[in-house]
Structure formats: structure tokens, C-alpha cells
Write a protein that holds these residues in place. Structure first.
Motif, PDB file in Angstrom:
ATOM      1  N   LEU A  13       3.025  34.864  18.557  1.00 31.78           N
ATOM      2  CA  LEU A  13       3.647  34.210  19.713  1.00 31.78           C
ATOM      3  C   LEU A  13       2.585  33.710  20.690  1.00 31.78           C
ATOM      4  N   ARG A  14       1.533  34.485  20.885  1.00 34.69           N
ATOM      5  CA  ARG A  14       0.458  34.025  21.766  1.00 34.69           C
ATOM      6  C   ARG A  14      -0.213  32.771  21.234  1.00 34.69           C
ATOM      7  N   SER A  15      -0.151  32.592  19.934  1.00 39.10           N
ATOM      8  CA  SER A  15      -0.764  31.405  19.315  1.00 39.10           C
ATOM      9  C   SER A  15       0.039  30.137  19.558  1.00 39.10           C
ATOM     10  N   ILE A  16       1.260  30.284  20.074  1.00 42.38           N
ATOM     11  CA  ILE A  16       2.079  29.113  20.402  1.00 42.38           C
ATOM     12  C   ILE A  16       1.648  28.640  21.785  1.00 42.38           C
ATOM     13  N   ASP A  17       0.598  27.827  21.819  1.00 44.70           N
ATOM     14  CA  ASP A  17       0.034  27.371  23.082  1.00 44.70           C
ATOM     15  C   ASP A  17       0.104  25.850  23.153  1.00 44.70           C
ATOM     16  N   CYS A  18      -0.621  25.272  24.095  1.00 44.54           N
ATOM     17  CA  CYS A  18      -0.534  23.828  24.299  1.00 44.54           C
ATOM     18  C   CYS A  18      -1.045  23.042  23.099  1.00 44.54           C
ATOM     19  N   ASN A  19      -1.874  23.670  22.250  1.00 51.12           N
ATOM     20  CA  ASN A  19      -2.408  22.983  21.078  1.00 51.12           C
ATOM     21  C   ASN A  19      -1.492  23.067  19.868  1.00 51.12           C
ATOM     22  N   SER A  20      -0.565  24.014  19.877  1.00 49.50           N
ATOM     23  CA  SER A  20       0.360  24.151  18.743  1.00 49.50           C
ATOM     24  C   SER A  20       1.752  24.515  19.242  1.00 49.50           C
ATOM     25  N   PRO A  21       2.346  23.648  20.049  1.00 51.02           N
ATOM     26  CA  PRO A  21       3.665  23.952  20.623  1.00 51.02           C
ATOM     27  C   PRO A  21       4.771  23.835  19.578  1.00 51.02           C
ATOM     28  N   VAL A  22       5.917  24.423  19.908  1.00 51.86           N
ATOM     29  CA  VAL A  22       7.113  24.337  19.064  1.00 51.86           C
ATOM     30  C   VAL A  22       8.043  23.290  19.674  1.00 51.86           C
ATOM     31  N   PRO A  23       8.503  22.323  18.902  1.00 54.66           N
ATOM     32  CA  PRO A  23       9.462  21.354  19.455  1.00 54.66           C
ATOM     33  C   PRO A  23      10.813  22.019  19.703  1.00 54.66           C
ATOM     34  N   GLY A  24      11.307  21.888  20.918  1.00 50.58           N
ATOM     35  CA  GLY A  24      12.563  22.537  21.266  1.00 50.58           C
ATOM     36  C   GLY A  24      13.567  21.566  21.842  1.00 50.58           C
ATOM     37  N   ALA A  25      14.782  22.059  22.055  1.00 52.30           N
ATOM     38  CA  ALA A  25      15.835  21.234  22.644  1.00 52.30           C
ATOM     39  C   ALA A  25      15.533  20.887  24.086  1.00 52.30           C
ATOM     40  N   SER A  26      14.850  21.797  24.815  1.00 58.79           N
ATOM     41  CA  SER A  26      14.576  21.574  26.238  1.00 58.79           C
ATOM     42  C   SER A  26      13.163  21.054  26.481  1.00 58.79           C
ATOM     43  N   GLY A  27      12.421  20.736  25.420  1.00 54.14           N
ATOM     44  CA  GLY A  27      11.056  20.239  25.557  1.00 54.14           C
ATOM     45  C   GLY A  27      10.134  20.972  24.613  1.00 54.14           C
ATOM     46  N   PHE A  28       8.852  20.636  24.640  1.00 49.82           N
ATOM     47  CA  PHE A  28       7.885  21.376  23.839  1.00 49.82           C
ATOM     48  C   PHE A  28       7.687  22.765  24.431  1.00 49.82           C
ATOM     49  N   LEU A  29       7.544  23.751  23.542  1.00 54.61           N
ATOM     50  CA  LEU A  29       7.483  25.139  23.960  1.00 54.61           C
ATOM     51  C   LEU A  29       6.088  25.682  23.712  1.00 54.61           C
ATOM     52  N   ALA A  30       5.445  26.142  24.784  1.00 52.92           N
ATOM     53  CA  ALA A  30       4.102  26.704  24.687  1.00 52.92           C
ATOM     54  C   ALA A  30       3.950  27.766  25.763  1.00 52.92           C
ATOM     55  N   PHE A  31       3.172  28.812  25.457  1.00 53.42           N
ATOM     56  CA  PHE A  31       3.048  29.947  26.372  1.00 53.42           C
ATOM     57  C   PHE A  31       1.672  30.004  27.016  1.00 53.42           C
ATOM     58  N   ASP A  32       1.664  30.371  28.299  1.00 55.95           N
ATOM     59  CA  ASP A  32       0.432  30.675  28.987  1.00 55.95           C
ATOM     60  C   ASP A  32      -0.128  31.976  28.401  1.00 55.95           C
ATOM     61  N   GLN A  33      -1.397  31.972  28.044  1.00 54.59           N
ATOM     62  CA  GLN A  33      -1.979  33.124  27.360  1.00 54.59           C
ATOM     63  C   GLN A  33      -2.093  34.352  28.253  1.00 54.59           C
TER      64      GLN A  33
END
Length: 522
Positions: free
Chosen positions: A460-480
Motif C-alpha cells: 500500500l505504501r508503494s501506491i504513491d504519485c509514481n504508481s497511482p491507482v485509477p479510481g472513480a474519484s480520481g487517481f489514488l496515491a498515498f503520502d508516505q
């Protein structure tokens, strides 16, 4: 014996019987056991008035509790982790979705991984702010994310119920922790409301290496435990209250409001209301000239909205005298409905013909309900939403629009096409935001070679601005550092008297869409 002596003997016997009274007959059972009969009657009468027994049909991972212990009436439901995907109360309105989930789970095969959807699955309208329709929409969104038409195989969903105000969070935590290994739990999603209990729950799961992905929890302190320490395995796809406050502050300043009043919920347990008020006070560019505060506990004889309607009505003259052009309501959506009714029905103000009422995302629970917005005091509602189905129509001028719109259209196709849910169920944003929470959990599950729950947080931490998940409400990325969503899109929405919702604006938590440069834009 002479006849005279015989007659005298018969007369003596007759006198003796008369003196002894009527003949003695054997007593009946009731007369011989009068004390025992009294006890039986008492037990039968008592059985007619004792509370209903706990519901006996709770399946594996569930426990029966009285859902309405703090309010009028009694209604037993099951809390815990619904391992069998069966009903959790009599005439369970979630039964069609539970059967759908059960069928999908049975087809997952042996090499499965599990995502949990955690909520108050049997909300009591007397005490809970979220209506049942909101909860149903969340589950529909989770289903759309877990099982898209061409999605990966081997995903299971399980529902978990922690009851009103997450009162049974400990029971749920115990059941999830006990099942984590055998069910190969990837993450616990949704989390329901921001409260002290829900914070304690995700903190407990994190201690055991289990990740949580919040959807609707916006309180800034949800990522810290009750002692203030960072909850390492907590993430969220929704905004924080600080994000919402900044959006509201920008709207207030841009539209020229000058006299801002605040209505503030102060319950220590309701961290949504308290942190929202703090964030707005910090972010507001316009002074808040007047504040009224309220705190309400579950009542044994009066529904929450009825009590608050009366309380807010007593503030009528104070509000008229303050003459605000905007009131910021830092409280729950159910409470907002009571406040609107008080403004509408307690008489006109010479100094206040109409007012704009602004609030946070919990107002989405009022979507679809008629509201008296055009009565004694006219009211215009504006709120920062979690998501909105047409939000990208306000973003067409941006170069990133086609990509965001495509991702959203893919979600609509899965929600309405693959699963047959109605587009009209999307207006409160619940399905969209929970879809996104499950979508990141699915990504983590698919990228992970391990089935051990403690291995998931790193993915989950790897889901950041460089590898976001496309979502219904926008691209999904987490602050580390914080686990919060990066560059969250925030629709500002309005509600009409008929309950319909309309877009007003679209803003971003950091003023721009997600930056995919290596440093995420700083």
C-alpha cells in the motif's frame, strides 16, 4: 334393641352430622397447590414483558447484541466478521447483497485473498447519522471494485459490523485478528465514521500487522492512536477535514461572505465534528463572528433529530440577531437536517431573510431527502463532498481531464453494467469512495507474492504519485509519511429542496491534480 332405642340412636347420629357441617370433599389440584400455581402465573406474566432474547442465527465470526441498547426499543443484530455472508438480523435488508457476496466468495477458489468492508451495517435512525441507503451504496461500490468484468480471480469480500458509534469495535477487532491468517485478509476498508472507537479499532488492527484503508473517515487524527502515535498501517482514499476546510475557506472568501457564524458539535467521541471545527477555524480567511456549540448523547426516550430540532429552535433569536450571511455547520448530516428544519419553521427574521449554510462531507447522507429550504428563513446548502458522479464535468478545461473522465466512465460501466446497480445510487458519493478503497486493496493483493496479512502495508505504501491507482474519484496515491490521500479532488456540491444534488465547483486538496513527478511535486 327396642324400636324406641333404635330411633334414639338414629336421631343422635343426625344431630352429630349437622353439628359437623356439610360433607368434606377432596380438594382440587389448584387448591392443593395454590403456592405453586402463583409462581407459574408470575413466570408466565414476566415472560410477556422481558426483552427479546438475543438473535440466535448469528453465523461464524458474529455475536448477538442489542443494537438499540442506548435508545428506544430493542433489536438484536450480529456484530463481528460475517464469515458465512449470511443475514445479520431479522429481515436483513442487506440480504440480496450478502447472497451476491456469498456466491462470489464460493467461486473464488482455494488461492483467494480477502478484503473486509467494515461499517455500522444496521444503523439506527434514532441515534446514527448515516442512513441505511448510504451503507448499501458503500457495499455496492466495494462489489464493483472487487469483481470487475475482466478483473483478477481469487478476491473475496467479507462484511464486518461494529454497531452504532463503533461501540462493538473490540469484538470486531478480535474476530478479524482471529481470522486474518485463515482468510488471508489483505486490508480492512471503509471504517465508517470518524470516532474514538474507530481510531482504537484501526490502531488495534495495526498492532497485529493488519492494514486499514479508510474511505469515509475524514477526521485529521484518524491516522493516530488515542495516545497520539502514528498508526503505521492506516491509509485513506478520502480527504482529511483539513482538506475540506481549505476548500470551504477558499469558497467563502471567493464569494464575498463577510459575517460567518459556526455551529459546532463538541462530542469528544465524534472526532469528525471536533476536528472539522478546528480545521475551519484555522483555515478561514474571514473571521468567525459567533459560535454556538452542542453536544448530544444517545437518549432513552427521544430520537436524536427530535431533540436537536428543539434545541436549535431555542437559538432562533440569537441567530437572527447575529445576522450571518454564511453559517458553517461543523456537525453530522443528521444534525444538519434538524438545524435546517429549525430555521425553516421557527419564524422569519427581519434581519435575516436567507442564509448560506456550508458544511462537510457528512451532508451527503441527506442526499435524496426533501428539505425545507425555502420556508421562514431561506437556506442554500453547500458542502464539500467525498465524490460526485458528474464531478469531472467541471474539469473539462484541464489537460488531464480525458484520463480522469475515462477512469470514471470505467467505474460507471462496472457499477451499472457488470453488476446492474442503478446510476441513481451514486449521488451521495458513498459507492465511489468505497470503490476506491477496495480498488487499492485489490492492487496490493495482486502485487503481493505473500498471503500473510502483515506483508500488505508495504504494498500500500508503494501506491504513491509514481504508481497511482485509477479510481472513480480520481487517481489514488498515498503520502508516505501520513498515509493520507495525495492531491484529492473535492467537489463542492449543493442540495435542493427535493434532495437532489448538483455540482458547484471542483477544487483540489493541494490546489492542483496529482503530480506524477518523482518528488510528487514537493
Amino acid at each position: 334393641m327396642s324400636w324406641f332405642d333404635s330411633l334414639r340412636t338414629r336421631l343422635s347420629r343426625t344431630r352429630a352430622r349437622a353439628a359437623a357441617g356439610p360433607p368434606v370433599r377432596p380438594r382440587g389440584w389448584a387448591r392443593r397447590h395454590r403456592g405453586l400455581l402463583s409462581v407459574v402465573v408470575f413466570i408466565l406474566l414476566a415472560a410477556m414483558v422481558v426483552p427479546a432474547a438475543p438473535w440466535e442465527n448469528c453465523g461464524a465470526g458474529l455475536r448477538s447484541v442489542d443494537a438499540n441498547a442506548k435508545s428506544v426499543g430493542s433489536s438484536h443484530v450480529c456484530v463481528g466478521l460475517n464469515l458465512d455472508s449470511g443475514p445479520m438480523r431479522d429481515n436483513d435488508p442487506l440480504d440480496p447483497l450478502e447472497k451476491l457476496i456469498k456466491g462470489r466468495n464460493e467461486a473464488a477458489g482455494e488461492n483467494f485473498k480477502t478484503i473486509v468492508v467494515l461499517e455500522n451495517l444496521a444503523p439506527d435512525p434514532k441515534v446514527d447519522s448515516q442512513p441505511f441507503s448510504f451503507v448499501r451504496h458503500e457495499i455496492q461500490g466495494a462489489i464493483a471494485a472487487a469483481w470487475p468484468k475482466n478483473g483478477p480471480a481469487g478476491i473475496k469480500l467479507l462484511l464486518a459490523n461494529y454497531g452504532s458509534n463503533a461501540d462493538h469495535w473490540q469484538a470486531v477487532a478480535e474476530e478479524i485478528i482471529a481470522a486474518a491468517s485463515s482468510q488471508r485478509i489483505v486490508a480492512v476498508t471503509d471504517i465508517g465514521i470518524s470516532s474514538g472507537n474507530s481510531r482504537a479499532l484501526v490502531a488495534e488492527l495495526s498492532k497485529h500487522g493488519i492494514a486499514s484503508v479508510g474511505a469515509t473517515v475524514t477526521a485529521d487524527n484518524m491516522n493516530t492512536d488515542p495516545k497520539g502515535a502514528r498508526i503505521e498501517n492506516f491509509f485513506r482514499v478520502g480527504p482529511t477535514n483539513t482538506d475540506e476546510a481549505r476548500a470551504a475557506a477558499g469558497y467563502i472568501a471567493a464569494h464575498g461572505f463577510r459575517r460567518v457564524m459556526m455551529i459546532q458539535g463538541t462530542s469528544e467521541e465524534d472526532t469528525y465534528a471536533t476536528t472539522l471545527a478546528q480545521a475551519v477555524q484555522s483555515a478561514s480567511k474571514v473571521p468567525i463572528v459567533f459560535t454556538k456549540k452542542y453536544d448530544v448523547k444517545p437518549l432513552s426516550d427521544t430520537p436524536r433529530d427530535v431533540y436537536l430540532r428543539n434545541l436549535f429552535g431555542s437559538w432562533h433569536s440569537d441567530i437572527c440577531g447575529a445576522r450571518p450571511d454564511l453559517i458553517y455547520f461543523a456537525g453530522r448530516g443528521l444534525d444538519l437536517g434538524a438545524f435546517v428544519t429549525a430555521l425553516a419553521e421557527d419564524g422569519a427574521c427581519e434581519q435575516l431573510e436567507s442564509v448560506t449554510l456550508m458544511t462537510g462531507d457528512d451532508a451527503s447522507t441527506l442526499a435524496g431527502n426533501s428539505l425545507p429550504l425555502d420556508k421562514d428563513i431561506g437556506v442554500r446548502i453547500r458542502y464539500t463532498g467525498l465524490a460526485y458522479p458528474d464531478q469531472w464535468d467541471m474539469f473539462t478545461a484541464d489537460p488531464a481531464y480525458p484520463t480522469y473522465k475515462k477512469n470514471h466512465d470505467n467505474f460507471i460501466a462496472e457499477f451499472t453494467g457488470t453488476h446492474g446497480f442503478q446510476r441513481g445510487e451514486l449521488w451521495d458519493g458513498a459507492a465511489m469512495i468505497e470503490h476506491d478503497a477496495v480498488a487499492v486493496a485489490v492492487r496490493a493483493a495482486m502485487d503481493n507474492v505473500s498471503s500473510d496479512p502483515v506483508s500488505v502495508a508495504n504494498l500500500l505504501r508503494s501506491i504513491d504519485c509514481n504508481s497511482p491507482v485509477p479510481g472513480a474519484s480520481g487517481f489514488l496515491a498515498f503520502d508516505q509519511t501520513t498515509g493520507n490521500q495525495l492531491d484529492k479532488a473535492l467537489p463542492i456540491l449543493s442540495i435542493d429542496p427535493d434532495g437532489s444534488v448538483h455540482p458547484v465547483d471542483l477544487v483540489w486538496s493541494r490546489g492542483r491534480p496529482l503530480n506524477t513527478s518523482p518528488d510528487c511535486g514537493g
